[in-house]
Design an enzyme around this catalytic site. Structure first.
Site, PDB file in Angstrom:
ATOM      1  N   GLY A   1      -8.169   4.617  10.017  1.00  0.00           N
ATOM      2  CA  GLY A   1      -8.848   3.352   9.741  1.00  0.00           C
ATOM      3  C   GLY A   1      -8.909   2.932   8.287  1.00  0.00           C
ATOM      4  CB  THR A   2      -7.310   4.112   5.103  1.00  0.00           C
ATOM      5  OG1 THR A   2      -6.071   4.319   5.755  1.00  0.00           O
ATOM      6  CG2 THR A   2      -7.974   5.439   4.827  1.00  0.00           C
ATOM      7  N   GLY A   3      -6.631   1.408   6.543  1.00  0.00           N
ATOM      8  CA  GLY A   3      -6.073   0.058   6.407  1.00  0.00           C
ATOM      9  C   GLY A   3      -7.063  -0.993   6.885  1.00  0.00           C
ATOM     10  CB  CYS A   4      -9.280  -1.113   9.895  1.00  0.00           C
ATOM     11  SG  CYS A   4      -8.048  -0.792  11.170  1.00  0.00           S
TER      12      CYS A   4
ATOM     13  CE  LYS B   1      -2.007  -1.146   3.870  1.00  0.00           C
ATOM     14  NZ  LYS B   1      -2.941  -1.306   5.027  1.00  0.00           N
TER      15      LYS B   1
ATOM     16  CB  THR C   1      -6.099   8.910   6.386  1.00  0.00           C
ATOM     17  OG1 THR C   1      -5.421   9.647   7.419  1.00  0.00           O
ATOM     18  CG2 THR C   1      -6.100   9.721   5.107  1.00  0.00           C
TER      19      THR C   1
HETATM   20  N1  LIG Z   1      -4.971  10.187   0.617  1.00  0.00           N
HETATM   21  C1  LIG Z   1      -5.308   9.015   0.058  1.00  0.00           C
HETATM   22  N2  LIG Z   1      -5.917   9.013  -1.156  1.00  0.00           N
HETATM   23  C2  LIG Z   1      -6.268   7.856  -1.736  1.00  0.00           C
HETATM   24  N3  LIG Z   1      -6.056   6.661  -1.187  1.00  0.00           N
HETATM   25  C3  LIG Z   1      -5.442   6.589   0.026  1.00  0.00           C
HETATM   26  C4  LIG Z   1      -5.032   7.756   0.704  1.00  0.00           C
HETATM   27  N4  LIG Z   1      -4.457   7.390   1.877  1.00  0.00           N
HETATM   28  C5  LIG Z   1      -4.522   6.042   1.941  1.00  0.00           C
HETATM   29  N5  LIG Z   1      -5.101   5.546   0.814  1.00  0.00           N
HETATM   30  C6  LIG Z   1      -5.388   4.154   0.526  1.00  0.00           C
HETATM   31  O1  LIG Z   1      -5.894   3.589   1.725  1.00  0.00           O
HETATM   32  C7  LIG Z   1      -5.471   2.249   1.870  1.00  0.00           C
HETATM   33  C8  LIG Z   1      -4.722   2.097   3.178  1.00  0.00           C
HETATM   34  O2  LIG Z   1      -3.378   2.448   2.946  1.00  0.00           O
HETATM   35  P1  LIG Z   1      -2.340   3.016   3.965  1.00  0.00           P
HETATM   36  O3  LIG Z   1      -2.767   4.351   4.436  1.00  0.00           O
HETATM   37  O4  LIG Z   1      -1.025   2.901   3.318  1.00  0.00           O
HETATM   38  O5  LIG Z   1      -2.423   1.955   5.157  1.00  0.00           O
HETATM   39  P2  LIG Z   1      -2.746   2.044   6.708  1.00  0.00           P
HETATM   40  O6  LIG Z   1      -4.075   2.713   6.859  1.00  0.00           O
HETATM   41  O7  LIG Z   1      -2.762   0.626   7.142  1.00  0.00           O
HETATM   42  O8  LIG Z   1      -1.646   2.813   7.328  1.00  0.00           O
HETATM   43  C9  LIG Z   1      -4.656   1.962   0.611  1.00  0.00           C
HETATM   44  O9  LIG Z   1      -5.513   1.418  -0.376  1.00  0.00           O
HETATM   45  C10 LIG Z   1      -4.173   3.324   0.187  1.00  0.00           C
HETATM   46  O10 LIG Z   1      -3.875   3.350  -1.189  1.00  0.00           O
HETATM   47  C1  LIG Z   2      -8.181  -0.998  17.279  1.00  0.00           C
HETATM   48  C2  LIG Z   2      -7.390  -0.485  16.114  1.00  0.00           C
HETATM   49  N1  LIG Z   2      -6.984  -1.349  15.160  1.00  0.00           N
HETATM   50  C3  LIG Z   2      -6.269  -0.911  14.094  1.00  0.00           C
HETATM   51  C4  LIG Z   2      -5.936   0.420  13.962  1.00  0.00           C
HETATM   52  C5  LIG Z   2      -5.106   0.889  12.778  1.00  0.00           C
HETATM   53  O1  LIG Z   2      -5.723   1.883  11.983  1.00  0.00           O
HETATM   54  P1  LIG Z   2      -5.371   2.160  10.429  1.00  0.00           P
HETATM   55  O2  LIG Z   2      -6.371   1.412   9.619  1.00  0.00           O
HETATM   56  O3  LIG Z   2      -5.528   3.651  10.300  1.00  0.00           O
HETATM   57  O4  LIG Z   2      -3.995   1.679  10.150  1.00  0.00           O
HETATM   58  C6  LIG Z   2      -6.373   1.294  14.992  1.00  0.00           C
HETATM   59  N2  LIG Z   2      -6.080   2.612  14.943  1.00  0.00           N
HETATM   60  N3  LIG Z   2      -7.089   0.811  16.045  1.00  0.00           N
HETATM   61 MG   LIG Z   3      -3.035  -0.018   9.028  1.00  0.00          MG
END
Ligand SMILES: Nc1ncnc2c1ncn2[C@@H]1O[C@H](COP(=O)(O)OP(=O)(O)O)[C@@H](O)[C@H]1O
Ligand SMILES: Cc1ncc(COP(=O)(O)O)c(N)n1
Ligand SMILES: [Mg+2]
Length: 745
Positions: free
Chosen positions: A449-452, A413, A447
């Site tokens: 919780g985007t990963g979750c 990602k 942003t």
């Molecule tokens: N500003 C953004 N615009 C578009 N897509 C985003 C943006 N930030 C994160 N994403 C997307 O959200 C998802 C989570 O990615 P990321 O932020 O790298 O992970 P995490 O939330 O686990 O830290 C991925 O599909 C990423 O491409």
């Molecule tokens: C309980 C819990 N689980 C996971 C995440 C990670 O969040 P993100 O999706 O932004 O990486 C979080 N902030 N809290």
């Molecule tokens: Mg994450």
């Protein structure tokens, strides 16, 4: 697409004689049709009527009914060709060409009538026409392109999706479209794509067309209106609603963890379940505490679910410590769910640790039990035992290492990289494949919780769609829509949550407020015609090339000085009405800067240019345009309050900043401003970074208010804004009588 017509809109070739080169247009058309082009649009802005008629006859012969033939702009040519017995299927019109109603009238119900549309206003105008007037809309440009000089700002796939969703008329994506864009455009609701250079300039036009056609066909079934749709637009699984279990931590603020997972699973069409590994005390700003219940109780939760319910997919999130990991690993080995997505959560978006450092080793043992792991840049580096990658190529390389080392598919990602795009990639070392997904980065603070959200949507969609690639594509489409609307929820002061149900709510008729970025794009597009008219004013042209007569410039400056004095009062009024201290301070500073500017004008310019005696001889009178503009500003404030007032004052920032910057940098005309330009120092004022910054703040302030406003107030703000833009035009036109334009008050 419309069922009235037997026409296939999937791949339009728009001809360009220059790009076809020596091969000639007819030869390229023949190849493109053989490759799979379904419509050929003859576009030649330079040819005479007779030349066009010849070309139409030649192309009709070459195409021989295998594709439809339409002519760009020239309804008269289509009519004349038909009179000569040449088979032409229709016409494609621009906004400034012959009216579509006239075309439908002239060509009859079976002809193709296409129309270029790139703003909401265009769509609204089409909606007012009788049904069936327009067969398709050419919507774009998607990406900046050189084949259409002066094209409007690029919409991107997301902008296209927004417009396509707002009309019943089939939308064909046009402008800078490449074959790689096809799946995303089809998912975004495109009825087809229209291509110029990617086929006309291709060494092998047949192969180029065939690639577009193949990609179009391959993306069937995942387009927004294909199959029986779920909330996310994805077709429903043959076997019913997937039952998806999230094994993750709780985020009481609702944006991440199991709360996000349950929303995400529901939003993309699954039945969500949750076994809680840990409780966090967390909000959008950070994590204050973590409580981990006994791992034996997690085992109880998991076993209780499995004893009763068939689990179609599992998403694993926060695992807190090694004991929890071991518990989950043991359960997975016993139950062997068909889909396991592991989001190796180590650190929250806020920077807080969510996994004991000593548990990272245990996590590695869990990896081979997953079908897909979804690490962010930092987590990927830990798994690859390397420093975090700083480039996308570096991320891919680490993902290959992890995929090969642990025997697991990786979704790399790019959310945490800098750059204009937010790419992800499916990396499978065993199959030696890397599939990249790209799209512009969405400007938002939402942003959390985007990963979750992504990982749980992926688990659900993999279960319903049966393959990883469409699952990632659809999960991304949904997540991006949710990201775009996150800020409209107004949750928390830190990184807010995404709006998991943005798509569902808007499709269900529940209004989803536009984001500030959308307001900005919409408003700027809304005054595109006014901006174009300003650019074309002889006054502005002459200002740009330095040929503006002194008298006209003096008159303009004298009017401007008067304007600025009153404008400053309206900014002071905005400051008085502002709901918070930062906005109050911002407008007050604007009022002050205006007054300074007005004083400087009088001191340096008016005095200089005219001489004090002359000034006395000709007492100043504000002209009608000036008075009308100022009346509008004052009326906006007294009638519409703060919201309408700041919308009305905005064009004076925005249009000047845009115009000033282009005049100074040469973005306006062929040459940059030379130091000998008679008004160089005055123009430079508007190219200054301080003014650019103030403009940025003004746009942000107004867009934020509009985004939070009710639809009715937002509409009134837009009207006040547009009216001010029209007054700007009249104001510029006034110093030169030939240009004078009247605006209703
Ligand atoms: N500003 C953004 N615009 C578009 N897509 C985003 C943006 N930030 C994160 N994403 C997307 O959200 C998802 C989570 O990615 P990321 O932020 O790298 O992970 P995490 O939330 O686990 O830290 C991925 O599909 C990423 O491409
Ligand atoms: C309980 C819990 N689980 C996971 C995440 C990670 O969040 P993100 O999706 O932004 O990486 C979080 N902030 N809290
Ligand atoms: Mg994450």
């Amino acid at each position: 697409m419309s069922s009235r017509h037997p026409f296939d809109l999937s791949l339009t070739l728009v001809t360009d004689a220059a790009l076809c080169g020596e091969r000639g247009v007819a030869a390229v058309v023949a190849e493109a049709v053989a490759g799979g082009a379904t419509i050929v649009q003859l576009r030649d802005k330079l040819a005479s009527t007779e030349q066009l008629l010849e070309q139409v006859a030649e192309l009709a012969g070459v195409i021989d009914g295998r594709a439809a033939l339409v002519v760009n702009d020239r309804l008269d040519v289509v009519v004349a060709a038909r009179e000569r017995g040449i088979r032409v299927d229709g016409v494609h019109l621009g906004q400034s060409d012959a009216a579509v109603l006239a075309a439908r009238d002239a060509l009859g119900p079976d002809a193709i009538v296409g129309l270029t549309a790139n703003t909401r206003a265009h769509l609204d105008a089409v909606a007012r026409l009788p049904r069936g007037t327009v067969d398709y809309l050419g919507v774009g440009v998607i990406r900046p392109t050189s084949t259409k000089p002066d094209h409007p700002p690029a919409l991107g796939v997301d902008g296209f999706a927004v417009l396509a969703a707002a009309t019943d008329v089939p939308c064909v994506a046009i402008g800078g479209v490449g074959a790689a864009d096809v799946p995303e455009l089809r998912r975004a609701g495109a009825a087809g794509v229209a291509v110029v250079s990617a086929i006309c300039a291709a060494p092998d036009p047949r192969a180029a067309a065939a690639e577009f056609a193949a990609r179009w066909a391959a993306s069937a079934g995942i387009e927004a209106d294909g199959g029986s749709p779920t909330a996310s637009g994805a077709p429903r699984p043959a076997g019913g609603v997937p039952r998806v279990l999230s094994i993750a931590g709780s985020d009481p603020s609702g944006g991440a963890g199991i709360q996000a997972d349950l929303k995400s699973i529901a939003a993309v069409g699954g039945y969500g379940m949750a076994a809680i590994t840990a409780l966090t005390a967390q909000n959008t700003r950070g994590v204050r505490g973590v409580h981990v219940p006994p791992a034996t109780f997690l085992a109880d939760q998991l076993d209780t679910i499995a004893d009763d319910i068939e689990v179609d997919a599992v998403k694993i999130g926060m695992l807190a410590n090694a004991e929890v990991i071991d518990t989950v690993a043991a359960w997975l080995r016993r139950i062997r769910p068909p889909v396991v997505v592991l989001d190796p959560v180590m650190v929250a978006t806020s920077g807080d640790r969510l996994l004991d450092p000593d548990a990272e080793r245990a996590l590695r043992d869990l990896l081979p039990l997953a079908d897909l792991v979804t690490p962010n840049v930092a987590e990927l580096a830990v798994l690859a035992d390397a420093e975090p990658a700083t480039t996308w190529a570096g991320v891919i390389a680490q993902a290959e290492t992890v995929s090969a080392g642990f025997g697991v598919r990786v979704l790399a990602k790019g959310g945490h990289l800098d750059g204009a795009t937010a790419p992800d990639a499916l990396v499978d070392a065993a199959a030696a494949t890397i599939v990249e997904f790209d799209g512009e980065r969405i400007a938002t603070t939402a942003t959390h919780g985007t990963g979750c959200s992504l990982s749980s949507a992926l688990a659900t969609l993999r279960a319903s769609l049966g393959a990883w690639e469409p699952a990632v594509a659809e999960a991304r489409r949904w997540l991006r829509e949710s990201l775009r609307h996150g800020e409209s929820l107004a949750v928390g002061g830190g990184h807010g949550p995404v709006h998991h149900f943005a798509g569902l709510w808007s499709r269900g008729g529940l209004a989803t407020a536009p984001t500030p970025a959308e307001v900005e794009a919409e408003w700027w597009a809304e005054i595109a015609d006014v901006r174009r008219a300003i650019d074309e004013l002889p006054f502005i042209r002459a200002l740009a090339d330095g040929s503006l007569p002194r008298t006209a410039f003096e008159e303009y400056l004298a009017q401007d000085a008067h304007y600025l004095r009153v404008y400053s009062r309206t900014l002071a009024e905005a400051s008085r009405l502002a709901p918070d201290a930062p906005a109050q301070a911002f407008w007050a500073a604007g009022a002050q800067r205006c007054l300074d500017g007005e004083l400087a004008l009088h001191r340096d310019r008016l005095h200089d240019l005219r001489g004090p005696r002359d000034q006395r001889a000709r007492p100043f009178e504000p002209n009608a345009a000036n008075t009308a503009y100022l009346d509008h500003l004052v009326a906006s404030g007294s009638r519409g309050g703060y919201a309408e007032l700041i919308a009305a004052v905005l064009p004076c920032y925005w249009i000047y900043d845009d115009l000033g910057r282009r005049l100074v940098t040469g973005g306006f005309g062929p040459e940059a401003l030379s130091p000998e330009h008679p008004y160089a120092d005055w123009l430079a004022m508007y190219g200054e970074p301080a003014f650019e910054l103030a403009t940025r703040q003004a746009i942000d302030t107004v867009a934020a208010v509009a985004s939070r406003a009710t639809p009715a107030v937002r509409a009134r703000m837009l009207r006040a804004f547009r009216r001010s833009a029209e007054h700007e035009l009249a104001f510029f036109a006034a110093p030169w009588p030939a240009d004078r334009i009247e605006v209703d008050a």
